[in-house]
Design a protein around this motif. Structure first.
Motif, PDB file in Angstrom:
ATOM      1  N   ARG A  97     -11.573   1.322  30.891  1.00  0.00           N
ATOM      2  CA  ARG A  97     -12.399   0.145  30.622  1.00  0.00           C
ATOM      3  C   ARG A  97     -13.840   0.392  31.068  1.00  0.00           C
ATOM      4  NH1 ARG A  97     -14.885  -4.209  32.538  1.00  0.00           N
ATOM      5  NH2 ARG A  97     -14.599  -6.226  31.493  1.00  0.00           N
ATOM      6  N   ARG A  98     -14.024   1.029  32.210  1.00  0.00           N
ATOM      7  CA  ARG A  98     -15.378   1.272  32.734  1.00  0.00           C
ATOM      8  C   ARG A  98     -16.240   2.032  31.740  1.00  0.00           C
ATOM      9  NH1 ARG A  98     -18.281   5.246  34.773  1.00  0.00           N
ATOM     10  NH2 ARG A  98     -16.577   6.775  34.753  1.00  0.00           N
ATOM     11  N   VAL A  99     -15.659   3.003  31.054  1.00  0.00           N
ATOM     12  CA  VAL A  99     -16.464   3.848  30.175  1.00  0.00           C
ATOM     13  C   VAL A  99     -16.561   3.293  28.755  1.00  0.00           C
ATOM     14  CG1 VAL A  99     -15.926   5.888  31.550  1.00  0.00           C
ATOM     15  CG2 VAL A  99     -14.540   5.380  29.524  1.00  0.00           C
ATOM     16  N   THR A 100     -15.970   2.112  28.507  1.00  0.00           N
ATOM     17  CA  THR A 100     -16.015   1.493  27.185  1.00  0.00           C
ATOM     18  C   THR A 100     -17.066   0.388  27.175  1.00  0.00           C
ATOM     19  OG1 THR A 100     -13.641   1.900  26.974  1.00  0.00           O
ATOM     20  CG2 THR A 100     -14.630   0.410  25.374  1.00  0.00           C
ATOM     21  N   ARG A 101     -17.884   0.356  26.150  1.00  0.00           N
ATOM     22  CA  ARG A 101     -18.950  -0.657  26.069  1.00  0.00           C
ATOM     23  C   ARG A 101     -18.356  -2.044  25.849  1.00  0.00           C
ATOM     24  NH1 ARG A 101     -19.230  -2.764  21.117  1.00  0.00           N
ATOM     25  NH2 ARG A 101     -18.708  -1.479  19.299  1.00  0.00           N
ATOM     26  N   PRO A 102     -19.079  -3.105  26.223  1.00  0.00           N
ATOM     27  CA  PRO A 102     -18.634  -4.459  25.879  1.00  0.00           C
ATOM     28  C   PRO A 102     -18.467  -4.596  24.369  1.00  0.00           C
ATOM     29  CG  PRO A 102     -20.390  -4.533  27.506  1.00  0.00           C
ATOM     30  CD  PRO A 102     -20.290  -3.097  27.058  1.00  0.00           C
ATOM     31  N   GLY A 103     -17.349  -5.147  23.972  1.00  0.00           N
ATOM     32  CA  GLY A 103     -17.017  -5.257  22.563  1.00  0.00           C
ATOM     33  C   GLY A 103     -16.258  -4.065  22.017  1.00  0.00           C
ATOM     34  N   GLY A 104     -16.202  -2.980  22.790  1.00  0.00           N
ATOM     35  CA  GLY A 104     -15.466  -1.800  22.361  1.00  0.00           C
ATOM     36  C   GLY A 104     -13.971  -1.983  22.541  1.00  0.00           C
ATOM     37  N   ARG A 105     -13.211  -1.099  21.913  1.00  0.00           N
ATOM     38  CA  ARG A 105     -11.765  -1.232  21.919  1.00  0.00           C
ATOM     39  C   ARG A 105     -11.104  -0.048  22.611  1.00  0.00           C
ATOM     40  NH1 ARG A 105      -9.708  -5.263  19.344  1.00  0.00           N
ATOM     41  NH2 ARG A 105      -7.643  -4.298  19.320  1.00  0.00           N
ATOM     42  N   ILE A 106      -9.962  -0.332  23.243  1.00  0.00           N
ATOM     43  CA  ILE A 106      -9.113   0.678  23.866  1.00  0.00           C
ATOM     44  C   ILE A 106      -7.735   0.583  23.228  1.00  0.00           C
ATOM     45  CG2 ILE A 106      -7.999   1.428  26.016  1.00  0.00           C
ATOM     46  CD1 ILE A 106     -10.392   0.237  27.522  1.00  0.00           C
ATOM     47  N   ALA A 107      -7.184   1.708  22.830  1.00  0.00           N
ATOM     48  CA  ALA A 107      -5.837   1.750  22.237  1.00  0.00           C
ATOM     49  C   ALA A 107      -5.036   2.859  22.899  1.00  0.00           C
ATOM     50  CB  ALA A 107      -5.910   1.971  20.727  1.00  0.00           C
ATOM     51  N   LEU A 108      -3.792   2.553  23.237  1.00  0.00           N
ATOM     52  CA  LEU A 108      -2.947   3.469  23.992  1.00  0.00           C
ATOM     53  C   LEU A 108      -1.521   3.448  23.443  1.00  0.00           C
ATOM     54  CD1 LEU A 108      -4.106   2.246  27.494  1.00  0.00           C
ATOM     55  CD2 LEU A 108      -4.752   4.426  26.474  1.00  0.00           C
ATOM     56  N   THR A 109      -0.861   4.593  23.536  1.00  0.00           N
ATOM     57  CA  THR A 109       0.568   4.657  23.249  1.00  0.00           C
ATOM     58  C   THR A 109       1.315   5.140  24.486  1.00  0.00           C
ATOM     59  OG1 THR A 109       0.270   6.875  22.343  1.00  0.00           O
ATOM     60  CG2 THR A 109       0.393   5.052  20.768  1.00  0.00           C
ATOM     61  N   ILE A 110       2.555   4.696  24.616  1.00  0.00           N
ATOM     62  CA  ILE A 110       3.487   5.225  25.608  1.00  0.00           C
ATOM     63  C   ILE A 110       4.858   5.291  24.939  1.00  0.00           C
ATOM     64  CG2 ILE A 110       2.231   4.231  27.571  1.00  0.00           C
ATOM     65  CD1 ILE A 110       4.522   2.139  27.759  1.00  0.00           C
ATOM     66  N   TRP A 111       5.779   6.009  25.565  1.00  0.00           N
ATOM     67  CA  TRP A 111       7.157   5.993  25.098  1.00  0.00           C
ATOM     68  C   TRP A 111       7.845   4.735  25.610  1.00  0.00           C
ATOM     69  CZ3 TRP A 111       7.815   8.834  21.200  1.00  0.00           C
ATOM     70  CH2 TRP A 111       7.201  10.093  21.099  1.00  0.00           C
ATOM     71  N   ALA A 112       8.641   4.127  24.751  1.00  0.00           N
ATOM     72  CA  ALA A 112       9.371   2.925  25.127  1.00  0.00           C
ATOM     73  C   ALA A 112      10.547   3.278  26.030  1.00  0.00           C
ATOM     74  CB  ALA A 112       9.875   2.211  23.881  1.00  0.00           C
TER      75      ALA A 112
END
Length: 284
Positions: free
Chosen positions: A140-155
């Protein structure tokens, strides 16, 4: 440090789990790419879509591995930076995505200024960090305001195809070696849709969080699927190879027998897998 005989990179603030992950992946980029890497690449297009990666986007691929997400983001015309904690992976990713800036770095301490990126992606990276909440806060720190973060993990619990190798280990009566540390209970989180979504909302302080399951059948051969763990790739590989060739062979025989239930008429394996894909936006 380029091969399995060299020591793994060291990073400030590593947990015992992080150290174990370094050992599990050191020098194994080629073995990973030949099997597990092909599996993990399946989620990349949806991951990039969820992060809003388009032409001109400044993108960070955290835990790039052999560079599948970085290369796909470059193909969309994005300006890509990619990091991994394993030097062998960094070299492989640089070769796969020559237009990206690929460097050695590890969560939760990234060498970038605040708000450096429009989009951040991490394809299964949270499965391999000792402090997932701190990792999310750093993304989150390195993402600009309004920017998006997307992540995958194994269920969890895992789909039947994902569980195949673990079942073979269990059938062979081989325990997890004590020198392979598990994630500390206080650092873990539920590997479910609500659990991952809550992690993004709290640790990441993201808004508009969505999370869904992605299920698919991974087609491979018994030889390809066995090659990764037999080469010591990932935690399962360290378990498989932990007690010498005779025990490894015993596990292989159980794997061969159990794999029959996933065999297609052409001799390939059809292995059901399920991942979780979550994304959100940095408020502002």
């Amino acid at each position: 440090m380029t091969n399995s005989g060299e020591a793994s990179a060291q990073f400030a603030g590593e947990t015992p789990f992080d150290v174990g992950e370094r050992r599990a992946w050191a020098g194994r980029a080629a073995a990973y790419a030949a099997g597990f890497g092909r599996l993990c690449a399946y989620t990349v297009p949806r991951l990039l879509d969820a992060a809003g990666v388009t032409e001109g986007s400044r993108v960070l691929d955290a835990g790039t591995g052999t560079g599948a997400a970085a290369a796909a983001a470059c193909a969309r015309g994005a300006r890509v930076t990619a990091v991994d904690a394993e030097p062998d992976m960094v070299r492989a990713a640089a070769a796969a995505a020559p237009e990206a800036a690929v460097r050695l770095a590890a969560l939760p301490q990234l060498p970038f200024a605040d708000e450096s990126f429009d989009a951040v992606v991490g394809n299964f990276v949270l499965n391999h960090v000792g402090r997932p909440r701190a990792a999310l806060a750093e993304l989150r720190r390195v993402t600009r305001p309004g920017g998006r973060i997307a992540l995958t993990i194994w269920a969890a619990p895992p789909a039947s195809g994902q569980a195949l190798l673990g079942r073979a280990v269990q059938a062979a009566g081989v325990p997890r070696p004590p020198d392979i540390p598990a994630l500390a209970p206080e650092d873990d989180f539920p590997r479910t849709e609500p659990g991952l979504a809550e992690l993004l909302r709290t640790a990441g302080r993201l808004v508009g969080v969505v999370c869904s399951a992605v299920s698919w059948d991974h087609r491979t051969t018994p030889e390809e699927w066995w090659h990764g763990p037999a080469s010591g790739v990932a935690t399962i590989g360290r378990v498989v190879t932990s007690q010498g060739p005779a025990v490894t062979e015993r596990i292989r025989r159980h794997f061969r027998d159990l794999a029959v239930e996933f065999a297609a008429p052409d001799g390939q394996l059809v292995l059901p897998h399920t991942a979780l894909l979550a994304s959100g936006r940095v408020a502002g």
